[in-house]
Design an enzyme around this catalytic site. Structure first.
Site, short mmCIF file in Angstrom:
data_model
loop_
_atom_site.label_atom_id
_atom_site.label_comp_id
_atom_site.label_asym_id
_atom_site.label_seq_id
_atom_site.Cartn_x
_atom_site.Cartn_y
_atom_site.Cartn_z
N ARG A 204 51.25 53.94 75.73
CA ARG A 204 50.61 54.80 74.99
C ARG A 204 49.26 54.27 74.49
NH1 ARG A 204 51.37 56.67 70.53
NH2 ARG A 204 50.52 58.75 70.77
N THR B 12 58.51 65.33 53.26
CA THR B 12 58.71 66.12 51.95
C THR B 12 59.87 67.27 52.63
OG1 THR B 12 56.27 65.76 51.62
CG2 THR B 12 57.38 67.48 50.32
N HIS C 16 48.76 60.78 64.46
CA HIS C 16 48.81 61.09 65.81
C HIS C 16 48.76 59.47 66.77
CE1 HIS C 16 49.10 63.65 69.28
NE2 HIS C 16 48.13 64.63 68.93
N ASP D 219 53.55 61.63 68.84
CA ASP D 219 53.11 63.19 69.72
C ASP D 219 54.10 64.00 69.27
OD1 ASP D 219 50.88 61.56 70.63
OD2 ASP D 219 52.20 61.15 72.45
#
Length: 217
Positions: free
Chosen positions: A15, A170, A192, A196
């Site tokens: 990544r 939340t 991000h 993803d």
């Protein structure tokens, strides 16, 4: 950083480009709200005499601690890494002042151990008024809070600057649907650079499976 923090070798990380792009070029986060079926965990709480809130925090913490993407933070030099485990920073509400305080408790894979620790922490520190009800919050944490007065379609907790890598959770009040199942709105926000859409989908799939396992407890 402490010994339970492992720095990622960015040069070989699959990544790498995604992390650098969203960390340096477009500093953005993803906020997703999903309806979660909490029937089994609510039934467990009722038959065991336990409170729903700590059971739910344990379920969420259990999933987060099985996903490296949910346990990321930056070291002092700005390098990404993953904690071996993270603890929940959860909120308690003060009826007198209509304010809240953050508390934290250790995470235990065993539900009984976690529940006892959660209840003990809340009893000891829950009456402290102020944003941080329990001192000495560790570096390895994520945030979770409940809005038990409200069902919502979406929520987005925004802050200026670079978004933190750790997730912010939340969830709202549970309501019964026409099939007799109890569901609640559940929102997750995460940078991000850390995760993803695939990872967020995996999180919700694992969470729903973990809640379903309460049927056999």
């Amino acid at each position: 950083m402490k010994e339970n923090y492992k720095r990622i070798d960015v040069t070989s990380w699959n990544r790498r480009e995604h992390f650098l792009y969203y960390q340096n070029t477009i500093q953005t986060s993803a906020a997703v709200t999903v309806t979660v079926d909490v029937t089994e965990i609510l039934s467990y709480a009722h038959r065991s005499g336990r409170k729903f809130y700590p059971c739910m925090v344990w379920a969420v913490s259990s999933v987060i601690n099985r996903m490296d993407e949910m346990k990321m933070m930056l070291d002092d030099q700005g390098n990404p890494g993953v904690w071996d485990s993270v603890v929940p920073v959860y909120t308690v509400f003060h009826e007198e002042s209509h304010t809240f305080s953050d508390l934290w408790c250790d995470f235990h894979e065993d539900l009984d151990d976690f529940y006892d620790g959660f209840v003990h922490t809340t009893e000891v520190y829950g009456h402290h008024v102020g944003i941080k009800g329990r001192p000495d919050q560790p570096e390895n944490f994520y945030c979770i809070s409940c809005v038990p007065w409200l069902s919502f379609d979406a929520v987005n907790v925004s802050a200026s600057g670079q978004p933190p890598l750790f997730p912010i959770i939340t969830y709202g009040k549970y309501t019964m649907d026409h099939e007799g199942r109890y569901r609640l709105s559940f929102a997750i926000k995460i940078a991000h650079a850390a995760a993803d859409g695939y990872h967020i989908a995996q999180f919700f799939e694992k969470l729903q499976d973990t809640i379903a396992e309460f049927k056999d407890r």
